[in-house]
Design a protein around this motif. Structure first.
Motif, short mmCIF file in Angstrom:
data_model
loop_
_atom_site.label_atom_id
_atom_site.label_comp_id
_atom_site.label_asym_id
_atom_site.label_seq_id
_atom_site.Cartn_x
_atom_site.Cartn_y
_atom_site.Cartn_z
N LEU A 85 0.82 -1.21 0.00
CA LEU A 85 0.00 0.00 0.00
C LEU A 85 0.85 1.26 0.00
CD1 LEU A 85 -2.79 -1.24 2.39
CD2 LEU A 85 -3.17 -0.31 0.10
N GLU A 86 0.36 2.26 -0.69
CA GLU A 86 1.03 3.55 -0.84
C GLU A 86 0.12 4.66 -0.33
OE1 GLU A 86 1.38 3.57 -5.03
OE2 GLU A 86 2.91 1.98 -5.11
N PRO A 87 0.69 5.79 0.05
CA PRO A 87 -0.17 6.90 0.52
C PRO A 87 -1.24 7.29 -0.51
CG PRO A 87 2.10 7.34 1.09
CD PRO A 87 2.12 6.09 0.25
N GLU A 88 -0.93 7.09 -1.79
CA GLU A 88 -1.90 7.42 -2.85
C GLU A 88 -3.11 6.50 -2.83
OE1 GLU A 88 1.85 9.14 -3.47
OE2 GLU A 88 1.38 7.01 -3.32
N ASP A 89 -3.06 5.41 -2.09
CA ASP A 89 -4.19 4.50 -1.97
C ASP A 89 -5.17 4.96 -0.89
OD1 ASP A 89 -1.80 1.89 -2.41
OD2 ASP A 89 -3.25 2.58 -3.91
N THR A 90 -4.82 5.99 -0.17
CA THR A 90 -5.71 6.51 0.87
C THR A 90 -7.02 7.00 0.25
OG1 THR A 90 -3.90 7.15 2.35
CG2 THR A 90 -6.00 8.29 2.62
N ALA A 91 -8.12 6.46 0.74
CA ALA A 91 -9.44 6.79 0.18
C ALA A 91 -10.51 6.06 0.98
CB ALA A 91 -9.53 6.37 -1.28
N VAL A 92 -11.74 6.43 0.70
CA VAL A 92 -12.88 5.62 1.16
C VAL A 92 -13.14 4.59 0.07
CG1 VAL A 92 -15.30 5.59 1.81
CG2 VAL A 92 -13.85 7.52 2.49
N TYR A 93 -13.17 3.34 0.45
CA TYR A 93 -13.38 2.26 -0.50
C TYR A 93 -14.83 1.79 -0.43
CZ TYR A 93 -8.44 1.93 -1.57
OH TYR A 93 -7.17 2.20 -2.02
N TYR A 94 -15.44 1.72 -1.60
CA TYR A 94 -16.84 1.32 -1.70
C TYR A 94 -16.97 0.01 -2.48
CZ TYR A 94 -17.87 6.17 -0.44
OH TYR A 94 -17.95 7.38 0.20
N CYS A 95 -17.84 -0.82 -1.99
CA CYS A 95 -18.19 -2.04 -2.70
C CYS A 95 -19.44 -1.77 -3.54
CB CYS A 95 -18.48 -3.14 -1.68
SG CYS A 95 -19.08 -4.68 -2.37
N GLY A 96 -19.45 -2.32 -4.74
CA GLY A 96 -20.60 -2.15 -5.60
C GLY A 96 -21.07 -3.48 -6.15
N ALA A 97 -22.36 -3.56 -6.46
CA ALA A 97 -22.95 -4.75 -7.08
C ALA A 97 -23.80 -4.31 -8.25
CB ALA A 97 -23.79 -5.53 -6.07
N SER A 98 -23.79 -5.12 -9.27
CA SER A 98 -24.47 -4.72 -10.50
C SER A 98 -25.89 -5.24 -10.58
CB SER A 98 -23.68 -5.23 -11.71
OG SER A 98 -23.80 -6.65 -11.79
N SER A 99 -26.66 -4.57 -11.41
CA SER A 99 -27.98 -5.01 -11.81
C SER A 99 -28.11 -4.71 -13.30
CB SER A 99 -29.07 -4.29 -11.03
OG SER A 99 -30.36 -4.63 -11.52
N ARG A 100 -28.36 -5.73 -14.09
CA ARG A 100 -28.42 -5.58 -15.54
C ARG A 100 -27.16 -4.93 -16.06
NH1 ARG A 100 -34.22 -2.82 -15.84
NH2 ARG A 100 -33.54 -2.16 -13.78
N GLY A 101 -26.03 -5.34 -15.50
CA GLY A 101 -24.74 -4.93 -16.02
C GLY A 101 -24.22 -3.59 -15.54
N ILE A 102 -24.99 -2.88 -14.75
CA ILE A 102 -24.60 -1.56 -14.27
C ILE A 102 -24.52 -1.58 -12.74
CG2 ILE A 102 -25.25 0.88 -14.15
CD1 ILE A 102 -26.70 0.49 -16.80
N TYR A 103 -23.48 -0.94 -12.20
CA TYR A 103 -23.38 -0.86 -10.75
C TYR A 103 -24.49 0.04 -10.21
CZ TYR A 103 -18.96 -3.33 -10.69
OH TYR A 103 -17.99 -4.30 -10.80
N ARG A 104 -25.41 -0.55 -9.46
CA ARG A 104 -26.55 0.19 -8.95
C ARG A 104 -26.62 0.18 -7.42
NH1 ARG A 104 -29.98 0.93 -13.44
NH2 ARG A 104 -29.62 -0.57 -15.11
N TYR A 105 -25.92 -0.74 -6.81
CA TYR A 105 -25.99 -0.89 -5.38
C TYR A 105 -24.61 -0.62 -4.79
CZ TYR A 105 -30.20 -3.30 -6.81
OH TYR A 105 -31.41 -3.62 -7.38
N TRP A 106 -24.60 0.11 -3.66
CA TRP A 106 -23.34 0.51 -3.06
C TRP A 106 -23.37 0.30 -1.55
CZ3 TRP A 106 -19.62 1.62 -6.45
CH2 TRP A 106 -20.01 2.00 -7.75
#
Length: 116
Positions: A85-106
């Motif tokens: 890991l590097e300082p540039e990796d600092t962030a809020v990480y979100y998980c997403g799930a798709s519906s009909r091929g598009i990320y709709r749930y977070w």
């Protein structure tokens, strides 16, 4: 509807490792799940995704060779193993799930902070 809950974030020094988890519940029939991140003052960016059918994975160039996405056999949980890991990796990480091929749930997001 799909509910996503992330866990595993935290504070780590440069060169360290963390493992994020994302558990899905509800109508868990997504064709793919992935990880995105948002650093302060920046937009949300793609990190990695797992396509359940066939197990194909995709990564952003910035994390290739350092991060690994994987999932469980029930296709309801994805993991993100983050190494070197590097300082540039600092962030809020979100998980997403798709519906009909598009990320709709977070998920609600989990903070990852890498100190230099």
């Amino acid at each position: 509807q799909v509910q996503l809950v992330e866990s595993g974030g935290g504070l780590v020094q440069t060169g360290g490792s963390l493992r994020l988890s994302c558990a899905a519940s509800g109508r868990t029939s997504s064709s793919k799940m992935g990880w995105f991140r948002q650093a302060p003052g920046k937009g949300r960016e793609f990190v990695a995704e797992l396509i359940w059918s066939g197990g194909r994975t995709l990564y952003a160039d910035s994390v290739k060779g350092r991060f690994t996405i994987s999932g469980d056999n029930a296709k309801t949980t994805v993991y993100l193993q983050m190494n070197s890991l590097e300082p540039e990796d600092t962030a809020v990480y979100y998980c997403g799930a798709s519906s009909r091929g598009i990320y709709r749930y977070w998920g609600q997001g989990t903070q990852v902070t890498v100190s230099s």
